[in-house]
Enzyme design. Structure first.
Site, PDB file in Angstrom:
ATOM      1  N   LYS A  71       7.127-118.219 -22.500  1.00  0.00           N
ATOM      2  CA  LYS A  71       6.698-117.402 -23.630  1.00  0.00           C
ATOM      3  C   LYS A  71       7.716-117.479 -24.769  1.00  0.00           C
ATOM      4  O   LYS A  71       8.833-117.999 -24.584  1.00  0.00           O
ATOM      5  CB  LYS A  71       6.504-115.956 -23.157  1.00  0.00           C
ATOM      6  CG  LYS A  71       5.419-115.803 -22.075  1.00  0.00           C
ATOM      7  CD  LYS A  71       5.315-114.356 -21.613  1.00  0.00           C
ATOM      8  CE  LYS A  71       4.272-114.183 -20.521  1.00  0.00           C
ATOM      9  NZ  LYS A  71       4.163-112.765 -20.073  1.00  0.00           N
ATOM     10  N   TYR A 110      -5.520-114.213 -22.585  1.00  0.00           N
ATOM     11  CA  TYR A 110      -5.318-112.879 -22.015  1.00  0.00           C
ATOM     12  C   TYR A 110      -6.595-112.037 -22.071  1.00  0.00           C
ATOM     13  O   TYR A 110      -6.522-110.805 -22.026  1.00  0.00           O
ATOM     14  CB  TYR A 110      -4.163-112.174 -22.734  1.00  0.00           C
ATOM     15  CG  TYR A 110      -2.796-112.633 -22.253  1.00  0.00           C
ATOM     16  CD1 TYR A 110      -2.444-112.555 -20.906  1.00  0.00           C
ATOM     17  CD2 TYR A 110      -1.846-113.128 -23.148  1.00  0.00           C
ATOM     18  CE1 TYR A 110      -1.191-112.975 -20.464  1.00  0.00           C
ATOM     19  CE2 TYR A 110      -0.581-113.551 -22.706  1.00  0.00           C
ATOM     20  CZ  TYR A 110      -0.273-113.458 -21.358  1.00  0.00           C
ATOM     21  OH  TYR A 110       0.963-113.861 -20.912  1.00  0.00           O
ATOM     22  N   PHE A 137      -1.889-102.466 -24.040  1.00  0.00           N
ATOM     23  CA  PHE A 137      -0.840-103.390 -24.467  1.00  0.00           C
ATOM     24  C   PHE A 137      -1.386-104.695 -25.044  1.00  0.00           C
ATOM     25  O   PHE A 137      -0.607-105.554 -25.462  1.00  0.00           O
ATOM     26  CB  PHE A 137       0.107-103.703 -23.289  1.00  0.00           C
ATOM     27  CG  PHE A 137      -0.557-104.326 -22.078  1.00  0.00           C
ATOM     28  CD1 PHE A 137      -0.807-105.695 -22.020  1.00  0.00           C
ATOM     29  CD2 PHE A 137      -0.940-103.541 -21.001  1.00  0.00           C
ATOM     30  CE1 PHE A 137      -1.415-106.272 -20.911  1.00  0.00           C
ATOM     31  CE2 PHE A 137      -1.549-104.106 -19.878  1.00  0.00           C
ATOM     32  CZ  PHE A 137      -1.791-105.487 -19.845  1.00  0.00           C
ATOM     33  N   ARG A 158       4.036-118.382  -8.595  1.00  0.00           N
ATOM     34  CA  ARG A 158       4.059-116.916  -8.772  1.00  0.00           C
ATOM     35  C   ARG A 158       5.257-116.302  -8.053  1.00  0.00           C
ATOM     36  O   ARG A 158       5.881-115.370  -8.553  1.00  0.00           O
ATOM     37  CB  ARG A 158       2.754-116.297  -8.255  1.00  0.00           C
ATOM     38  CG  ARG A 158       1.525-116.655  -9.076  1.00  0.00           C
ATOM     39  CD  ARG A 158       1.434-115.910 -10.379  1.00  0.00           C
ATOM     40  NE  ARG A 158       1.237-114.492 -10.224  1.00  0.00           N
ATOM     41  CZ  ARG A 158       0.913-113.675 -11.231  1.00  0.00           C
ATOM     42  NH1 ARG A 158       0.729-114.153 -12.459  1.00  0.00           N
ATOM     43  NH2 ARG A 158       0.779-112.392 -11.028  1.00  0.00           N
ATOM     44  N   THR A 165       5.817-108.806 -12.295  1.00  0.00           N
ATOM     45  CA  THR A 165       5.550-108.666 -13.740  1.00  0.00           C
ATOM     46  C   THR A 165       6.627-107.824 -14.425  1.00  0.00           C
ATOM     47  O   THR A 165       7.029-108.141 -15.552  1.00  0.00           O
ATOM     48  CB  THR A 165       4.162-108.006 -13.932  1.00  0.00           C
ATOM     49  OG1 THR A 165       3.190-108.782 -13.219  1.00  0.00           O
ATOM     50  CG2 THR A 165       3.788-107.941 -15.398  1.00  0.00           C
ATOM     51  N   ARG A 211      11.985-114.123 -13.422  1.00  0.00           N
ATOM     52  CA  ARG A 211      12.061-112.824 -14.106  1.00  0.00           C
ATOM     53  C   ARG A 211      13.198-111.964 -13.557  1.00  0.00           C
ATOM     54  O   ARG A 211      13.842-111.225 -14.301  1.00  0.00           O
ATOM     55  CB  ARG A 211      10.724-112.092 -13.988  1.00  0.00           C
ATOM     56  CG  ARG A 211       9.618-112.728 -14.856  1.00  0.00           C
ATOM     57  CD  ARG A 211       8.272-112.148 -14.505  1.00  0.00           C
ATOM     58  NE  ARG A 211       7.202-112.592 -15.408  1.00  0.00           N
ATOM     59  CZ  ARG A 211       5.907-112.464 -15.127  1.00  0.00           C
ATOM     60  NH1 ARG A 211       5.517-111.918 -13.983  1.00  0.00           N
ATOM     61  NH2 ARG A 211       4.993-112.890 -15.984  1.00  0.00           N
ATOM     62  N   ASN A 219       8.961-110.846 -20.588  1.00  0.00           N
ATOM     63  CA  ASN A 219       9.226-111.337 -19.227  1.00  0.00           C
ATOM     64  C   ASN A 219       9.190-112.852 -19.103  1.00  0.00           C
ATOM     65  O   ASN A 219       8.995-113.398 -18.026  1.00  0.00           O
ATOM     66  CB  ASN A 219       8.338-110.625 -18.195  1.00  0.00           C
ATOM     67  CG  ASN A 219       6.858-110.859 -18.424  1.00  0.00           C
ATOM     68  OD1 ASN A 219       6.472-111.682 -19.263  1.00  0.00           O
ATOM     69  ND2 ASN A 219       6.023-110.158 -17.689  1.00  0.00           N
ATOM     70  N   HIS A 253       4.701-117.136 -18.005  1.00  0.00           N
ATOM     71  CA  HIS A 253       3.359-116.890 -17.465  1.00  0.00           C
ATOM     72  C   HIS A 253       3.071-117.916 -16.374  1.00  0.00           C
ATOM     73  O   HIS A 253       3.450-119.082 -16.511  1.00  0.00           O
ATOM     74  CB  HIS A 253       2.294-117.029 -18.561  1.00  0.00           C
ATOM     75  CG  HIS A 253       0.908-117.106 -17.994  1.00  0.00           C
ATOM     76  ND1 HIS A 253       0.177-115.970 -17.686  1.00  0.00           N
ATOM     77  CD2 HIS A 253       0.142-118.165 -17.614  1.00  0.00           C
ATOM     78  CE1 HIS A 253      -0.990-116.344 -17.164  1.00  0.00           C
ATOM     79  NE2 HIS A 253      -1.030-117.668 -17.108  1.00  0.00           N
ATOM     80  N   GLU A 300      -7.244-121.788 -17.458  1.00  0.00           N
ATOM     81  CA  GLU A 300      -6.097-121.853 -18.364  1.00  0.00           C
ATOM     82  C   GLU A 300      -5.706-123.296 -18.690  1.00  0.00           C
ATOM     83  O   GLU A 300      -5.366-123.615 -19.831  1.00  0.00           O
ATOM     84  CB  GLU A 300      -4.916-121.098 -17.756  1.00  0.00           C
ATOM     85  CG  GLU A 300      -5.160-119.589 -17.727  1.00  0.00           C
ATOM     86  CD  GLU A 300      -4.214-118.794 -16.842  1.00  0.00           C
ATOM     87  OE1 GLU A 300      -4.393-117.567 -16.725  1.00  0.00           O
ATOM     88  OE2 GLU A 300      -3.287-119.397 -16.261  1.00  0.00           O
TER      89      GLU A 300
END
Ligand code: UDP
Ligand code: MG
Length: 171
Positions: free
Chosen positions: A30, A70, A78, A106, A112, A123, A133, A136, A147
């Site tokens: 990100k 998203y 948010f 993951r 998260t 993270r 964070n 993704h 995606e």
């Protein structure tokens, strides 16, 4: 249903050509990860793990792309801030391939909320705030397929075999 797999073949003992499925996941660093100079650190973790990089580009997402990506969160409070953030600067978009890559990525990424993410995860090691964070990762085969198709043209993905493949995967 379209799954994020690439068909490849091997000649089996019985002489038949068996179709193998290679799992793929969409991973994105990100804007905070790019701004903080964490691209090499994050990309290197997936490289060292042994997964195969099949797609890589840097772009500043349009609002349309971010809202689609998203879309599952569009009713959440948010959402607007998340779209503002993800479109605020360059994102490094990647596709990684390998058996179990979706679940493994993951785990490598961690929870998260970065303060709840285990040390050793991306993270857990590199972030402190849920809104910053750094990374993704697709959460299931269906979202990975969606995606990858959203962020990449098929021609932007490389089918290739690492020269040391036999040292990564038995057989
Ligand atoms: N997010 C946020 N505030 C929240 C929940 C989520 O800013 O209260 C952001 C955060 O960047 C997160 C993203 O929305 O990574 C997507 O949320 P999700 O629950 O899908 O988390 P992820 O799959 O990224 O772990
Ligand atoms: Mg998610």
């Amino acid at each position: 249903m379209c799954l994020p797999i690439r068909a490849s073949g091997v000649d089996d003992d019985d002489g038949f050509f068996k179709v193998m499925a290679a799992e793929r996941s969409f991973i994105a660093i990100k804007p905070d990860g790019v701004q903080r100079g964490l691209v090499g650190e994050i990309l290197g973790r997936f490289e060292r793990k042994g997964f195969k990089l099949v797609g890589l580009k840097q772009l500043t997402p349009t609002r349309e792309l971010a809202e689609q990506h998203y879309g599952v969160h569009k009713e959440r409070p948010f959402f607007a801030g998340l779209v503002d953030f993800i479109t605020s600067g360059p994102v490094v978009a990647m596709v990684w391939e390998g058996d179990g890559v979706i679940t493994s990525a993951r785990k490598m990424i961690g929870a998260t909320k970065p303060l709840e993410a285990e040390p050793g995860t991306i993270r857990g090691d590199l972030a402190i705030n849920i809104g910053r964070n750094v990374i993704h990762g697709s959460d299931a085969p269906e979202t990975a397929a969606f995606e990858i198709g959203l962020w990449f043209q098929p021609s932007e993905l490389s089918d290739w075999t690492p020269s040391d493949q036999g040292w990564r995967v038995e057989g």
